[in-house]
Design a protein around this motif. Structure first.
Motif, PDB file in Angstrom:
ATOM      1  N   ARG A 126      28.732  47.674  42.783  1.00  0.00           N
ATOM      2  CA  ARG A 126      27.362  47.455  42.293  1.00  0.00           C
ATOM      3  C   ARG A 126      27.134  47.936  40.859  1.00  0.00           C
ATOM      4  O   ARG A 126      25.999  48.048  40.420  1.00  0.00           O
ATOM      5  CB  ARG A 126      26.341  48.133  43.217  1.00  0.00           C
ATOM      6  N   GLY A 127      28.180  48.253  40.149  1.00  0.00           N
ATOM      7  CA  GLY A 127      28.027  48.711  38.769  1.00  0.00           C
ATOM      8  C   GLY A 127      29.266  48.381  37.956  1.00  0.00           C
ATOM      9  O   GLY A 127      30.223  47.785  38.458  1.00  0.00           O
ATOM     10  N   GLN A 128      29.268  48.798  36.693  1.00  0.00           N
ATOM     11  CA  GLN A 128      30.347  48.433  35.765  1.00  0.00           C
ATOM     12  C   GLN A 128      31.321  49.572  35.492  1.00  0.00           C
ATOM     13  O   GLN A 128      32.315  49.370  34.802  1.00  0.00           O
ATOM     14  CB  GLN A 128      29.733  47.970  34.436  1.00  0.00           C
ATOM     15  N   SER A 129      31.055  50.767  36.027  1.00  0.00           N
ATOM     16  CA  SER A 129      31.878  51.930  35.655  1.00  0.00           C
ATOM     17  C   SER A 129      32.466  52.623  36.879  1.00  0.00           C
ATOM     18  O   SER A 129      32.614  53.846  36.896  1.00  0.00           O
ATOM     19  CB  SER A 129      31.039  52.928  34.838  1.00  0.00           C
ATOM     20  N   CYS A 180      28.624  41.755  53.700  1.00  0.00           N
ATOM     21  CA  CYS A 180      29.468  42.240  54.787  1.00  0.00           C
ATOM     22  C   CYS A 180      30.156  41.058  55.466  1.00  0.00           C
ATOM     23  O   CYS A 180      31.348  41.122  55.805  1.00  0.00           O
ATOM     24  CB  CYS A 180      28.625  43.028  55.791  1.00  0.00           C
ATOM     25  N   ASN A 181      29.411  39.979  55.662  1.00  0.00           N
ATOM     26  CA  ASN A 181      30.005  38.775  56.256  1.00  0.00           C
ATOM     27  C   ASN A 181      31.074  38.177  55.357  1.00  0.00           C
ATOM     28  O   ASN A 181      32.113  37.703  55.832  1.00  0.00           O
ATOM     29  CB  ASN A 181      28.916  37.740  56.534  1.00  0.00           C
ATOM     30  N   ILE A 182      30.830  38.191  54.035  1.00  0.00           N
ATOM     31  CA  ILE A 182      31.825  37.681  53.095  1.00  0.00           C
ATOM     32  C   ILE A 182      33.077  38.549  53.132  1.00  0.00           C
ATOM     33  O   ILE A 182      34.209  38.046  53.101  1.00  0.00           O
ATOM     34  CB  ILE A 182      31.232  37.618  51.674  1.00  0.00           C
ATOM     35  N   ALA A 219      34.009  41.812  47.753  1.00  0.00           N
ATOM     36  CA  ALA A 219      32.714  41.140  47.904  1.00  0.00           C
ATOM     37  C   ALA A 219      31.652  41.723  46.983  1.00  0.00           C
ATOM     38  O   ALA A 219      30.701  41.031  46.614  1.00  0.00           O
ATOM     39  CB  ALA A 219      32.241  41.235  49.360  1.00  0.00           C
ATOM     40  N   TYR A 220      31.795  42.984  46.573  1.00  0.00           N
ATOM     41  CA  TYR A 220      30.739  43.666  45.820  1.00  0.00           C
ATOM     42  C   TYR A 220      31.059  43.900  44.357  1.00  0.00           C
ATOM     43  O   TYR A 220      30.189  44.276  43.597  1.00  0.00           O
ATOM     44  CB  TYR A 220      30.422  45.013  46.461  1.00  0.00           C
ATOM     45  N   GLY A 221      32.316  43.755  43.929  1.00  0.00           N
ATOM     46  CA  GLY A 221      32.545  43.826  42.496  1.00  0.00           C
ATOM     47  C   GLY A 221      33.587  44.810  41.993  1.00  0.00           C
ATOM     48  O   GLY A 221      34.005  44.715  40.836  1.00  0.00           O
ATOM     49  N   ASN A 279      31.149  53.433  53.113  1.00  0.00           N
ATOM     50  CA  ASN A 279      31.470  52.076  53.552  1.00  0.00           C
ATOM     51  C   ASN A 279      31.984  51.198  52.409  1.00  0.00           C
ATOM     52  O   ASN A 279      32.673  50.202  52.650  1.00  0.00           O
ATOM     53  CB  ASN A 279      30.262  51.411  54.226  1.00  0.00           C
ATOM     54  N   HIS A 280      31.693  51.574  51.152  1.00  0.00           N
ATOM     55  CA  HIS A 280      32.166  50.775  50.024  1.00  0.00           C
ATOM     56  C   HIS A 280      33.568  51.155  49.580  1.00  0.00           C
ATOM     57  O   HIS A 280      34.143  50.451  48.735  1.00  0.00           O
ATOM     58  CB  HIS A 280      31.196  50.886  48.848  1.00  0.00           C
TER      59      HIS A 280
END
Length: 583
Positions: free
Chosen positions: A182-185, A57-59, A219-221, A210-211
């Motif tokens: 958080r995943g690839q798909s 979240c900070n990133i 930040a998460y991918g 929130n994502h």
């Protein structure tokens, strides 16, 4: 690349039989010891994931601070696909959606034309929906299924439909946010859900999580996933624009309030306040901007939206307070839940946002009020949890719980290995701060175990019993009772090949995640290198967010200093070395 002396470091953690050493003197059965070991490791895994959430979240806020005035280029530098893409047509029937999901499960990805056509059609539907989806009372033949976080997992999405059935006029669905990251798909998951929305606009509802946030995706991918598959920043921003059109919450008349995170911290916030938010303006909620950068109305809207998407219930403390474990939103007690839910004439809050072991969790708030958490990603992020769907029928206060497990859980050994690696990296990154913390109590390298435990918790922002996580015997055997040799302990966590006195490299390692995020902003063309033009452009922008003493006064000269091999551009290693000198 920097690495760890993993064999030495991992040896200090309590694993296997030593992981239950605290229970050894007590007469527990083997099964009871294994259960305790599993519970201990799962508790640590959860604490580490919560800390990771706050750090990312900070990133995201850092990315927002730097990039808020950098608009996406109108034409991407490169628009070629790097994966094999299938030419799909936007589905017009449920059978076609089922075939689409089947193709995705066989590792086929849609091409850009399909995604853009899908977005054009679905955006028109979302734009017509209000911030709050209002359901009248369900008919006798209808059910409402509420799905929690999916996080880019196609196997879980398939299992959700195997368990709860496919949408129809009788089988309504609310997908309660967090479809990606958080995943690839992620792109495949969202394409299936958007296709269902087009076919069943009055039976399928997607709420924002929130994502579904432009900065958090970087930040998460999700940003990396889309660029890896399509070599297009534009497509990412087009998808994030779609996310900004998603409704925020849902209301089942006199029965349920459904939202991804939690309740607004201000008890005077009304449904009209929520409905008045111009949601499409907020492609990002975690902005990194100071409050004074927003006008009063925008700040009010942003705060409400942040609370609805990021907050968590706390059954152990009344009132509301800042949600420091996540770095955004608030924590609210059962007393607050009763008051706010009562003000909108419902008894139940259904939310998601938190991984729970059984896929769902119920909090009894008293006086008939309750909070349900539903989470639909099974064995999430390497953990061991069921996924679940909550299903409501007409006038039912308690939902039917539909649980599933789409994939095999990781073994306790795998979870321990993940925990060890995470703790190792965390301590390595905070090496300098821990030296300073322990050194403030220093008496010939010795500090008390209480000072050691409290120091680790404070510096690492991880409130666990460190004596359970780390085998301290090697560092206490020659020390007075109740003391530990902290220098010997920290030496186990020095970065491989880096002398602990080399503070520049130690600090570089500590900041490598933040530097990687900043590099994405500097690398405007997203080709893995920063050209002189990109560097000068980004430096001029970055100066707006740095104190005067850290601003770059001659970016061209600084670039020449960084370009050691004189190629005319700098790679990530060169960039980090330069940024370390400046920041």
């Amino acid at each position: 690349a920097l690495c760890f002396r993993s064999l030495r470091v991992f040896s200090v953690f309590n694993v296997g039989s030593t992981g239950i050493r605290n229970y050894a003197k007590l007469k527990y059965t083997r099964e009871e010891k294994q259960k305790m070991r599993k519970e201990q490791q799962q508790k640590l895994w959860k604490a580490l994931n919560e800390r990771d959430e706050a750090e990312r979240c900070n990133i995201a806020a850092l990315i927002g601070s730097i990039s808020k005035n950098m608009s996406a280029p109108k034409h991407s530098h490169q628009e070629s696909d790097t994966h094999s893409k299938e030419k799909f047509s936007v589905p017009t029937s449920l059978d076609e959606v089922k075939e689409l999901l089947k193709s995705f499960l066989f590792h086929k990805s849609p091409d850009k034309a399909f995604i853009r056509e899908l977005l054009v059609k679905v955006n028109d539907i979302f734009k017509k929906e209000r911030n709050i989806i209002r359901f009248p009372c369900l008919d006798d033949s209808q059910t409402l299924s509420i799905v929690g976080d999916i996080h880019s997992d196609l196997e879980d999405l398939q299992e959700i439909f195997n368990t709860a059935g496919w949408p129809s006029k009788e089988n309504l669905f609310v997908f309660n946010g967090d479809f990606v990251d958080r995943g690839q798909s992620g792109i495949e998951v969202i394409c299936v859900l958007l296709s269902l929305k087009i076919i069943f606009p009055s039976s399928v509802y997607l709420l924002r999580g929130n994502h579904e946030d432009s900065n958090l995706g970087k930040a998460y991918g999700f940003f990396d996933e889309m660029f890896r598959k399509y070599k297009s920043k534009n497509l990412y921003y087009e998808m994030e624009e779609c996310f900004s059109y998603l409704p925020i919450c849902a209301l089942l008349e006199n029965q349920l309030f459904i939202v991804h995170g939690g309740l607004p911290r201000n008890k005077k916030t009304t449904l009209d306040d929520i409905d008045s938010i111009p949601r499409s303006k907020f492609t990002e909620v975690v902005s990194g901007a100071a409050k004074e950068d927003h006008n009063e109305e925008e700040q009010k809207h942003r705060e409400i939206l942040e609370d609805l998407l990021w907050s968590d219930p706390d059954p152990y403390k009344n009132g509301t307070r800042s949600n420091t474990k996540r770095g955004a939103g608030s924590l609210f007690g059962t007393d607050f839940a009763r008051t706010w839910l009562g003000s909108i004439n419902v008894k139940t809050l259904v939310r998601s946002h938190e991984c729970v072991e059984d896929g769902y969790e119920e909090i009894n708030c008293g006086d008939g009020y309750r909070i349900y958490t539903v989470f639909s990603s099974s064995n999430y992020s390497g953990g061991t949890n069921l996924g679940a769907v909550l299903r409501y029928s007409k006038n039912t206060e308690e939902p039917q719980i539909l649980q599933f497990e789409a994939k095999e859980p990781r073994s306790i050994q795998d979870i321990e290995e993940y925990n060890q690696k995470s703790l190792t990296e965390l301590i390595c990154k905070s090496y300098k701060e821990l030296c300073e913390e322990f050194g403030s109590h220093d008496t010939e390298s010795l500090i008390t175990l209480e000072q050691w435990n409290n120091g680790l918790s404070r510096v690492l922002s991880l409130d666990i019993d460190w004596k359970d996580a780390i085998d301290i015997e090697p560092f206490t055997k020659d020390a007075p009772e109740g003391h530990i040799n902290y220098k010997e302990f920290l030496e186990q966590f020095s970065v491989c090949g880096v002398n602990s006195d080399d503070t520049r490299k130690v600090e570089l390692f500590a900041k490598h995640e933040q530097l990687a995020a900043v590099f994405k902003i500097f690398d405007i063309e997203k080709d893995g290198r920063v050209s002189k033009r990109e560097f000068i452009t980004a430096c001029n922008l970055l100066n707006h967010y740095l104190p005067k003493e850290k601003q770059t006064t001659n970016s061209a000269q600084l670039f020449e200093l960084a370009d050691h091999n004189k190629t005319g551009d700098i790679d990530y290693e060169e960039f980090c070395a330069l940024f370390e000198r400046k920041v």
